[in-house]
Design an enzyme around this catalytic site. Structure first.
Site, PDB file in Angstrom:
ATOM      1  N   LYS A  93       0.889  -1.227   0.101  1.00 12.61           N
ATOM      2  CA  LYS A  93      -0.051  -0.084   0.038  1.00 12.61           C
ATOM      3  C   LYS A  93       0.708   1.184  -0.034  1.00 12.61           C
ATOM      4  CE  LYS A  93      -3.931  -2.553   2.416  1.00 12.61           C
ATOM      5  NZ  LYS A  93      -3.067  -3.642   2.845  1.00 12.61           N
TER       6      LYS A  93
HETATM    7  P1  5BU Z   1      -8.178 -11.949   6.115  1.00 18.53           P
HETATM    8  O1  5BU Z   1      -7.528 -12.654   7.079  1.00 18.53           O
HETATM    9  O2  5BU Z   1      -8.959 -12.698   4.838  1.00 18.53           O
HETATM   10  O3  5BU Z   1      -9.115 -10.733   6.584  1.00 18.53           O
HETATM   11  O4  5BU Z   1      -7.027 -11.061   5.327  1.00 18.53           O
HETATM   12  C1  5BU Z   1      -7.299 -10.182   4.463  1.00 18.53           C
HETATM   13  C2  5BU Z   1      -5.897  -9.617   3.939  1.00 18.53           C
HETATM   14  O5  5BU Z   1      -6.343  -8.815   2.813  1.00 18.53           O
HETATM   15  C3  5BU Z   1      -5.085  -8.826   4.826  1.00 18.53           C
HETATM   16  O6  5BU Z   1      -3.625  -9.184   4.593  1.00 18.53           O
HETATM   17  C4  5BU Z   1      -5.335  -7.461   4.651  1.00 18.53           C
HETATM   18  O7  5BU Z   1      -3.959  -6.669   4.842  1.00 18.53           O
HETATM   19  C5  5BU Z   1      -5.599  -7.252   3.346  1.00 18.53           C
HETATM   20  N1  5BU Z   1      -6.418  -6.329   2.775  1.00 18.53           N
HETATM   21  C6  5BU Z   1      -7.819  -6.169   3.265  1.00 18.53           C
HETATM   22  O8  5BU Z   1      -8.400  -7.152   4.089  1.00 18.53           O
HETATM   23  N2  5BU Z   1      -8.566  -5.292   2.905  1.00 18.53           N
HETATM   24  C7  5BU Z   1      -8.331  -4.282   1.910  1.00 18.53           C
HETATM   25  O9  5BU Z   1      -9.194  -3.541   1.532  1.00 18.53           O
HETATM   26  C8  5BU Z   1      -6.805  -4.354   1.454  1.00 18.53           C
HETATM   27  C9  5BU Z   1      -6.340  -5.568   1.724  1.00 18.53           C
HETATM   28 BR1  5BU Z   1      -6.398  -3.182   0.186  1.00 18.53          BR
END
Ligand code: 5BU
Length: 264
Positions: A93
């Site tokens: 990011k």
């Molecule tokens: P989760 O465990 O499925 O919630 O992980 C989501 C990943 O996606 C995590 O590494 C965040 O940094 C990433 N992410 C997110 O969740 N939402 C966003 O809007 C963005 C990245 Br951009």
């Protein structure tokens, strides 16, 4: 199955080499899953990779989460990921001005040397994309930028107008692979796809087979609905790595996403 038959217009209109590579890998693996490999140790990352490698198409990292990071271990890890035919996506990011973003691609983690894809906000203006592309060129590599057009987290400040401006600038930028869309809200995603057209990818975090609210403001939507609404890649973290059987879960997400693509 040939990628052009599966992806249709997306294959024809997404011209960036990295987009073609992703679509090809997705067909070979029959999976639109990008694993968010949010583990904090190198051994945890290696373990996860061995479990899910065959069923995912890309691997998303946060290199600065790792407690015992070393350059040598990291390059071993990237080689292992490439053996599984995975694209490596550092979700950094970036948000600074172009020349600083270029320098941030180097530094101790040297993201430019191992990433295929990185994320960036467009808040500082379009030159950030040139800065990131210049960084890959500095080491003789090619990559693609995913711009944050939406986010999955509750209360984020990426308004519909902001999203529209990001898309308007991003669709005409050769170095842009595509956009991050909100996987937790299919209706927002469909609106984003309308704005983007077929010429760029949309990758979506906030996806989980158990839909609803997650930890600390995260929100989750269903993988099939995300793909039907226009997502080209579902980014799944805890849905896989926190489960008792990551290998079996990765397979389930792969099947759900692949079948949805065929349905679409
Ligand atoms: P989760 O465990 O499925 O919630 O992980 C989501 C990943 O996606 C995590 O590494 C965040 O940094 C990433 N992410 C997110 O969740 N939402 C966003 O809007 C963005 C990245 Br951009």
């Amino acid at each position: 199955m040939q990628p052009e038959d599966v992806w249709g217009n997306r294959w024809r209109e997404c011209t960036l080499a990295m987009a073609k590579r992703y679509m090809t890998v997705a067909c070979e693996k029959q999976s639109l899953v990008c694993l968010a490999a949010d583990r904090k140790t190198m051994s945890g990352l290696f373990e996860l990779l061995e479990q899910v490698g065959p069923n995912i198409a890309a691997l998303k990292t946060h290199v600065d989460l790792i407690d015992d990071w070393t350059a040598d271990e990291w390059s071993r890890f990237c080689v292992a990921a490439e053996r599984y035919n995975l694209l490596i996506f550092e979700d950094r990011k970036f948000a600074d001005i172009g020349k600083i973003s270029r320098s941030q691609m180097a530094g101790i983690y040297d993201i430019r040397s191992w990433s295929n894809i990185v994320t960036a906000h467009l808040i500082s203006g379009p030159d950030i994309v040139d800065g990131l592309q210049a960084a890959w060129q500095d080491v003789g590599r090619q990559g693609g930028v995913l711009l944050l057009a939406q986010m999955s987290s509750r209360g984020n400040l990426l308004t519909s107008d902001y999203c529209e401006s990001v898309v308007a600038k991003g669709v005409v930028s050769a170095g842009v692979l595509g956009f991050i869309g909100n996987g937790s809200r299919p209706e927002e995603l469909a609106e984003l796809r309308n704005r983007v057209g077929d010429g760029k990818m949309i990758w979506t975090p906030g996806v989980n087979l158990a839909i609803g609210d997650g930890e600390m403001g995260q929100r989750y939507g269903d993988p099939r609905e995300a793909v039907l609404a226009g997502s080209d890649c579902i980014i799944v973290g805890s849905g896989i790595h926190r489960s008792d059987n990551p290998a079996a879960m990765a397979k389930q997400y792969a099947e759900a996403s692949w079948n949805a693509l065929l349905e679409r």
